[in-house]
Structures are given as C-alpha cells and as structure tokens.
Design a protein around this motif. Structure first.
Motif, PDB file in Angstrom:
ATOM      1  N   SER A 226      35.899  19.831  34.245  1.00 30.78           N
ATOM      2  CA  SER A 226      36.826  21.069  34.644  1.00 30.78           C
ATOM      3  C   SER A 226      37.023  21.479  35.718  1.00 30.78           C
ATOM      4  O   SER A 226      36.030  21.513  36.790  1.00 30.78           O
ATOM      5  N   GLY A 227      38.229  21.395  36.659  1.00 30.81           N
ATOM      6  CA  GLY A 227      38.740  21.250  38.260  1.00 30.81           C
ATOM      7  C   GLY A 227      39.694  21.698  38.323  1.00 30.81           C
ATOM      8  O   GLY A 227      40.784  21.592  37.579  1.00 30.81           O
ATOM      9  N   GLY A 228      39.917  21.552  39.902  1.00 25.60           N
ATOM     10  CA  GLY A 228      40.869  21.971  40.737  1.00 25.60           C
ATOM     11  C   GLY A 228      41.147  22.178  41.985  1.00 25.60           C
ATOM     12  O   GLY A 228      40.409  22.467  42.978  1.00 25.60           O
ATOM     13  N   GLN A 229      42.302  22.569  42.031  1.00 27.07           N
ATOM     14  CA  GLN A 229      42.275  23.010  43.716  1.00 27.07           C
ATOM     15  C   GLN A 229      42.860  24.714  43.241  1.00 27.07           C
ATOM     16  O   GLN A 229      42.236  25.344  42.542  1.00 27.07           O
ATOM     17  N   ARG A 230      41.475  25.157  44.702  1.00 24.70           N
ATOM     18  CA  ARG A 230      41.276  26.653  44.721  1.00 24.70           C
ATOM     19  C   ARG A 230      42.340  27.529  45.461  1.00 24.70           C
ATOM     20  O   ARG A 230      42.754  27.230  46.433  1.00 24.70           O
ATOM     21  N   ILE A 231      42.416  28.434  45.392  1.00 25.72           N
ATOM     22  CA  ILE A 231      43.013  29.882  45.799  1.00 25.72           C
ATOM     23  C   ILE A 231      42.497  29.941  48.020  1.00 25.72           C
ATOM     24  O   ILE A 231      40.828  29.991  47.568  1.00 25.72           O
ATOM     25  N   HIS A 232      42.282  29.851  49.071  1.00 25.33           N
ATOM     26  CA  HIS A 232      42.177  29.400  49.897  1.00 25.33           C
ATOM     27  C   HIS A 232      42.599  30.757  50.907  1.00 25.33           C
ATOM     28  O   HIS A 232      41.974  31.646  51.846  1.00 25.33           O
ATOM     29  N   ASP A 233      43.593  31.370  50.454  1.00 24.67           N
ATOM     30  CA  ASP A 233      44.677  32.640  51.286  1.00 24.67           C
ATOM     31  C   ASP A 233      44.119  33.807  50.651  1.00 24.67           C
ATOM     32  O   ASP A 233      43.818  34.091  49.378  1.00 24.67           O
ATOM     33  N   HIS A 234      43.648  34.731  51.820  1.00 24.57           N
ATOM     34  CA  HIS A 234      43.522  36.066  50.916  1.00 24.57           C
ATOM     35  C   HIS A 234      44.312  36.792  50.365  1.00 24.57           C
ATOM     36  O   HIS A 234      44.024  37.263  49.584  1.00 24.57           O
ATOM     37  N   ALA A 235      45.275  37.081  50.732  1.00 26.37           N
ATOM     38  CA  ALA A 235      46.727  37.763  49.801  1.00 26.37           C
ATOM     39  C   ALA A 235      46.135  37.327  49.166  1.00 26.37           C
ATOM     40  O   ALA A 235      46.255  38.021  47.472  1.00 26.37           O
ATOM     41  N   MET A 236      46.754  35.837  48.549  1.00 25.37           N
ATOM     42  CA  MET A 236      46.834  35.646  46.973  1.00 25.37           C
ATOM     43  C   MET A 236      45.998  35.318  45.921  1.00 25.37           C
ATOM     44  O   MET A 236      45.832  35.578  45.468  1.00 25.37           O
ATOM     45  N   LEU A 237      44.774  36.097  47.167  1.00 27.78           N
ATOM     46  CA  LEU A 237      43.511  36.286  46.478  1.00 27.78           C
ATOM     47  C   LEU A 237      43.578  37.093  46.102  1.00 27.78           C
ATOM     48  O   LEU A 237      42.935  37.637  44.174  1.00 27.78           O
ATOM     49  N   MET A 238      43.571  38.202  46.654  1.00 30.42           N
ATOM     50  CA  MET A 238      43.232  39.751  45.989  1.00 30.42           C
ATOM     51  C   MET A 238      44.445  39.602  45.048  1.00 30.42           C
ATOM     52  O   MET A 238      43.707  40.361  44.151  1.00 30.42           O
ATOM     53  N   ASP A 239      45.466  38.994  44.885  1.00 35.88           N
ATOM     54  CA  ASP A 239      47.272  39.410  44.195  1.00 35.88           C
ATOM     55  C   ASP A 239      46.218  38.379  42.230  1.00 35.88           C
ATOM     56  O   ASP A 239      46.142  39.378  41.397  1.00 35.88           O
ATOM     57  N   SER A 240      45.471  37.722  42.304  1.00 30.50           N
ATOM     58  CA  SER A 240      45.209  37.128  41.118  1.00 30.50           C
ATOM     59  C   SER A 240      44.034  38.261  40.784  1.00 30.50           C
ATOM     60  O   SER A 240      43.877  38.215  39.661  1.00 30.50           O
ATOM     61  N   ILE A 241      43.426  38.140  41.577  1.00 32.25           N
ATOM     62  CA  ILE A 241      41.894  39.499  41.479  1.00 32.25           C
ATOM     63  C   ILE A 241      42.621  40.356  40.632  1.00 32.25           C
ATOM     64  O   ILE A 241      42.500  40.657  39.150  1.00 32.25           O
ATOM     65  N   ARG A 242      43.819  41.170  40.686  1.00 32.55           N
ATOM     66  CA  ARG A 242      43.961  42.108  40.154  1.00 32.55           C
ATOM     67  C   ARG A 242      44.997  41.192  38.605  1.00 32.55           C
ATOM     68  O   ARG A 242      45.143  42.393  38.047  1.00 32.55           O
ATOM     69  N   ALA A 243      45.756  40.399  39.369  1.00 32.90           N
ATOM     70  CA  ALA A 243      45.852  40.285  37.918  1.00 32.90           C
ATOM     71  C   ALA A 243      45.346  39.578  36.945  1.00 32.90           C
ATOM     72  O   ALA A 243      45.705  40.064  35.591  1.00 32.90           O
ATOM     73  N   TYR A 244      44.140  39.439  37.004  1.00 33.48           N
ATOM     74  CA  TYR A 244      43.749  39.222  36.113  1.00 33.48           C
ATOM     75  C   TYR A 244      42.820  40.514  35.948  1.00 33.48           C
ATOM     76  O   TYR A 244      41.335  40.651  34.479  1.00 33.48           O
ATOM     77  N   LYS A 245      43.151  42.040  35.932  1.00 30.64           N
ATOM     78  CA  LYS A 245      42.257  42.796  35.641  1.00 30.64           C
ATOM     79  C   LYS A 245      40.940  42.271  36.064  1.00 30.64           C
ATOM     80  O   LYS A 245      40.244  43.441  35.047  1.00 30.64           O
ATOM     81  N   MET A 246      40.448  42.367  37.604  1.00 29.87           N
ATOM     82  CA  MET A 246      39.123  42.509  37.990  1.00 29.87           C
ATOM     83  C   MET A 246      38.772  43.403  38.535  1.00 29.87           C
ATOM     84  O   MET A 246      40.259  44.485  39.572  1.00 29.87           O
ATOM     85  N   ASN A 247      37.758  44.011  39.171  1.00 31.78           N
ATOM     86  CA  ASN A 247      37.262  44.597  40.438  1.00 31.78           C
ATOM     87  C   ASN A 247      37.525  44.336  41.016  1.00 31.78           C
ATOM     88  O   ASN A 247      36.396  43.479  42.035  1.00 31.78           O
ATOM     89  N   PRO A 248      37.909  44.584  42.562  1.00 29.89           N
ATOM     90  CA  PRO A 248      38.318  44.212  43.212  1.00 29.89           C
ATOM     91  C   PRO A 248      36.648  44.002  44.310  1.00 29.89           C
ATOM     92  O   PRO A 248      36.711  43.758  45.041  1.00 29.89           O
ATOM     93  N   GLU A 249      36.662  45.531  44.065  1.00 29.61           N
ATOM     94  CA  GLU A 249      35.651  46.052  44.837  1.00 29.61           C
ATOM     95  C   GLU A 249      34.291  44.561  44.239  1.00 29.61           C
ATOM     96  O   GLU A 249      33.451  44.828  45.361  1.00 29.61           O
ATOM     97  N   ALA A 250      34.194  44.497  43.593  1.00 27.17           N
ATOM     98  CA  ALA A 250      32.811  44.343  43.201  1.00 27.17           C
ATOM     99  C   ALA A 250      33.221  42.366  43.131  1.00 27.17           C
ATOM    100  O   ALA A 250      31.898  41.457  42.922  1.00 27.17           O
ATOM    101  N   MET A 251      33.919  42.389  44.144  1.00 28.40           N
ATOM    102  CA  MET A 251      34.242  40.520  44.472  1.00 28.40           C
ATOM    103  C   MET A 251      34.049  40.318  46.193  1.00 28.40           C
ATOM    104  O   MET A 251      34.440  39.497  46.392  1.00 28.40           O
ATOM    105  N   VAL A 252      34.044  41.858  46.930  1.00 25.16           N
ATOM    106  CA  VAL A 252      34.024  41.316  47.917  1.00 25.16           C
ATOM    107  C   VAL A 252      33.329  40.734  48.721  1.00 25.16           C
ATOM    108  O   VAL A 252      33.384  39.573  49.726  1.00 25.16           O
ATOM    109  N   GLY A 253      31.516  39.950  48.645  1.00 22.74           N
ATOM    110  CA  GLY A 253      30.820  39.643  48.779  1.00 22.74           C
ATOM    111  C   GLY A 253      31.628  38.154  48.671  1.00 22.74           C
ATOM    112  O   GLY A 253      30.702  37.169  49.599  1.00 22.74           O
TER     113      GLY A 253
END
Length: 442
Positions: A368-395
């Motif tokens: 399984s593979g693919g291209q990853r998100i490299h833009d910070h704003a796009m990544l944060m939008d995706s984290i929220r869209a997947y109903k994940m906790n942004p604070e837990a992903m800060v690292g």
C-alpha cells in the motif's frame, strides 16, 4: 640439538553437504543434525542436515542417536546416483556433539504430509528446522537483503523509528495498548509518521522493522506482528514516481532470487515471476467495473474484496502476462488521513479521490502506498476531517510548517510477499514465530 619433526596431521576443515561433489574420493568432515536414520541390520544410513542441504551417510556397527541430535561425521565421499546431490559419505567415524534426549514432537522429514498445521506452529521451535520451512525463511532473508542493497544504490538511507508511540499512524482502534509509566501508549502500527519526518533530513529513507496490528482477523493473509519494508522519498512529482521506484525494486528482488534461491524455489515447487518494465495500472473504479463486467463479481464497500483482487490479477495474467498490477486512485474513505488528494484535469483538487495505490501480486495486495500530504494547512484539514485530535498529532504535524517537500512512499509486508511467491497457503508459515490472535508462543 635438532627440533623434532611435527607429526600432527592438519586439522580437517568442515565441508558443507552442498559441496560434496568437489571432494569425490577424499575424506571430509560433516557437521549437522540427524535428519533421518535407518538401521538395516548390516548397513546403517544417516541423513545429515546442515545449513546448506542434506547428505546421505552410510556405515555399519554404529550407535545411531535420536533424530535432531548434533553430530560430526568423518568419511569418504563416493558418487551414488540415488543419494541427494549424487554423492554419499561412507562413514569412518560418527561423533555425537549433542544428543537429543527425547524424540522430537514432530517427525521433521514427514511434516509436509502428515502433520496438522497447528501442531507445526505449536512446536515451531523444532518444526522450523524443516527443509521447506527454512527454505521459506531463507527466501525472505534474500528479499530483505535486496531491499537494502537496491534502495542504498538509489540513494536511500536506512532509519530506525520508535515502536512505542503515543498515537497510531493510521488512527482507528487496531492498536495494542501499553502502560508507559502511567501514561497511555501503543505499539506502532506503522513507521509512517516518522519516515515522513525523516524525508526532511535524508530525502530518501527506508526501514526494515516489525509493526503491530491489533486486528482480530483469523485469516490466511493476516498477522498481528509482521515485518514491514517501508520506503519514503521526497521531491517527487506525484505517485507515479513512487510506483516506478517500486517497479524497479520488484525487478531487482526477482532477479536476485533467481540467482540466490533457485534451489529453494525448486524444493517448494514455486516459480519466480517476470516483472514487466512497466507494471500495469488501473484505477480502483475501473477495476471494480472490470471484475463485474468480465467475471460477474459485484464488489461492495470502498475497496476491492479478496475475490475481486484474485479476479483482477487473473485478468492481467491472462491478457498481459503480468502477475503484478497497480490499483490507483483510491477514494478518500479508503485511505489514511495523510494521503494526498487527487487532482482534476483542470488542476484543482478532487477531495473524493486520492493519489493512493496498492500493488497486487498473484491475487493479493502486497503493498500500500501513495503520495502524502506535504502542505501544513491541507494536513490539518485532513486530520480534522478524519475526526482525529490535532493536539495529539503535534509531534508529527509541526514539521509541515517547515518546508516539507512533495513526497510519497509505500510499505511491503515481507511475509505476505514471501508466501505468495512460494505458494504458501497461510502467511503464518512465512514467519519463524508468528503472532496471530490465538498465538503468543513459542
């Protein structure tokens, strides 16, 4: 005063069973295990197994130890058309190095046809010595070696990432929980987040390490601990660059196996596939349509089911002679949060589909593979869209504020690839000591 002559004979070096043909008529010393034994009254036979193979040894008046005893046999090499490899050793001396104190719980030479598979795993500490069992593990070792050498030649750096983590790389509930000095922690289900971070250091990185999935599967294709061969590369145009790299990697692996493991493939009755210069591609939606129209198989859900994977591979084997096919453009719901969205023909983002792909081989997904998100704003939008906790992903997410390049990668399950290459029906037998939902020992 003269020095007395030295009369000691030079020490006889060990000979491996595979090399007996080089010593016809000469005295050799073999060391290994008693694979099998027969006493026909006046003549006694010992099949000795070492790391390179087996050899038939013949003598008389011997005390034959139990099978699996470690022994040393000194004798003369003679040609014999019915012996393994065409040569046998006429025993001059048999010395027991370490005697088996009781009969093995399974008869290793007969395991293939009369041992329950679960029994083989229960006694894996000794059944893994079998010729077929160790052949599978040797093939896997050569796959891993080529993974290292090919990627290093392509400018990749090996990394080592934590296996105790604070959050899962892919979310979900399939995480093994740990008490980490009073804090909640987990066993890593993937090195994904760390290898992306390390793209900012070395640009091209890889890792060979176990990963852990707390999935309650009881199928022939799943393990709860497996060896993951992970790759991540920076400064790509899109997922095609990643697929091209894996195409070359697969070709290198198969070429090396032809040179290094011909005997193992012959023993297991398996064939090494040809890898096309360009592995065929098909989008997921096109694949679903193909298996429905050609085979009458209707696929539900957001992915291909196992039968659809089998039928799609059958199609490409029949029409293009390829055992491999890339399935591309997975819907967002079928990919992890870090997967980059696909683009529409006008260049705008298509939020419904991604640049994720799977590589299928002989009816099963091996990558399984693919291209990853490299833009910070796009990544944060995706984290929220997947109903994940942004604070837990800060690292993980913070690094994307600092110029992460376009990047992508993939992961190969070593056991699954080994099993499909060798025709092993259950992936558990492609790991020395497998861990599944019912097995914690040996």
């Amino acid at each position: 005063m003269t020095t007395p002559p030295i009369t000691d004979q030079p020490k006889l070096a060990r000979t491996l069973t595979r090399d007996l043909g080089q010593f016809e008529g000469q005295t050799v010393k073999l060391q290994g295990f008693v694979h099998a034994r027969r006493d026909l009254g006046g003549v006694q036979f010992v099949v000795l197994r070492d790391k390179s193979g087996v050899a038939q040894c013949v003598g008389s008046g011997l005390h034959l130890p139990l099978p699996e005893s470690s022994v040393e046999i000194t004798g003369t090499v003679k040609a014999h058309p019915k012996a393994p490899g065409g040569f046998e050793v006429q025993i001059g001396e048999l010395r027991v190095l370490s005697a088996a104190t009781q009969a093995a719980p399974v008869e290793i030479p007969k395991m293939e046809w009369n041992v329950n598979p679960e029994t083989m795993l229960d006694y894996r500490y000794v059944s893994v010595r079998g010729l077929r069992e160790r052949a599978a593990l040797r093939v896997q070792g050569e796959i891993v070696q080529t993974f290292h050498t090919y990627l290093r030649a392509q400018g990749f750096t090996e990394i080592s990432t934590p296996k105790i983590v604070s959050a899962g790389a892919e979310g979900g509930a399939n995480l093994f929980k740990l008490d980490y000095f009073g804090e909640q922690a987990y066993l890593a289900q993937s090195p994904q987040l760390y290898k992306q971070i390390m793209v900012g250091v070395f640009e091209r990185v890889y890792e060979v390490a176990p990963v852990y999935r707390a999935e309650e599967h009881a199928t022939s294709r799943h393990l709860n601990e497996y060896l993951s061969l992970d790759v991540e590369m920076g400064f790509i145009e899109d997922e095609e660059d990643v697929m091209e790299l894996e195409n070359g990697l697969m070709a290198a692996i198969m070429a090396h196996l032809k040179e290094a493991c011909a005997a193992e493939f012959e023993l297991l009755g398996a064939s090494i596939p040809a890898v096309p210069a360009r592995i065929p591609r098909i989008t997921l939606m096109e694949a679903r349509q193909l298996v429905t129209e050609k085979f009458g198989h209707h696929v539900g859900g957001k992915d291909l089911d196992p039968e659809a994977e089998r039928l799609l591979c059958q199609h490409y084997a029949e029409t293009e002679g390829s055992d491999f096919v890339f399935v591309t453009k997975y819907p967002r719901a079928a990919r992890p949060f870090y997967t980059h969205a696909d683009h529409n023909p006008d260049g705008s983002l298509n939020p419904d589909f991604t640049r994720g792909f799977d590589l299928l081989f002989r009816g099963i997904e091996i990558t399984s593979g693919g291209q990853r998100i490299h833009d910070h704003a796009m990544l944060m939008d995706s984290i929220r869209a997947y109903k994940m906790n942004p604070e837990a992903m800060v690292g993980y997410s913070e690094v994307f504020k600092y110029g992460m390049p376009p990047h992508g990668g993939f992961a190969i399950g070593a056991e699954r690839l080994t099993a499909k290459l060798l025709g092993i029906s259950n992936v558990r037998y492609a790991r020395a000591f497998p861990r599944d939902r019912h097995r914690l020992t040996p």
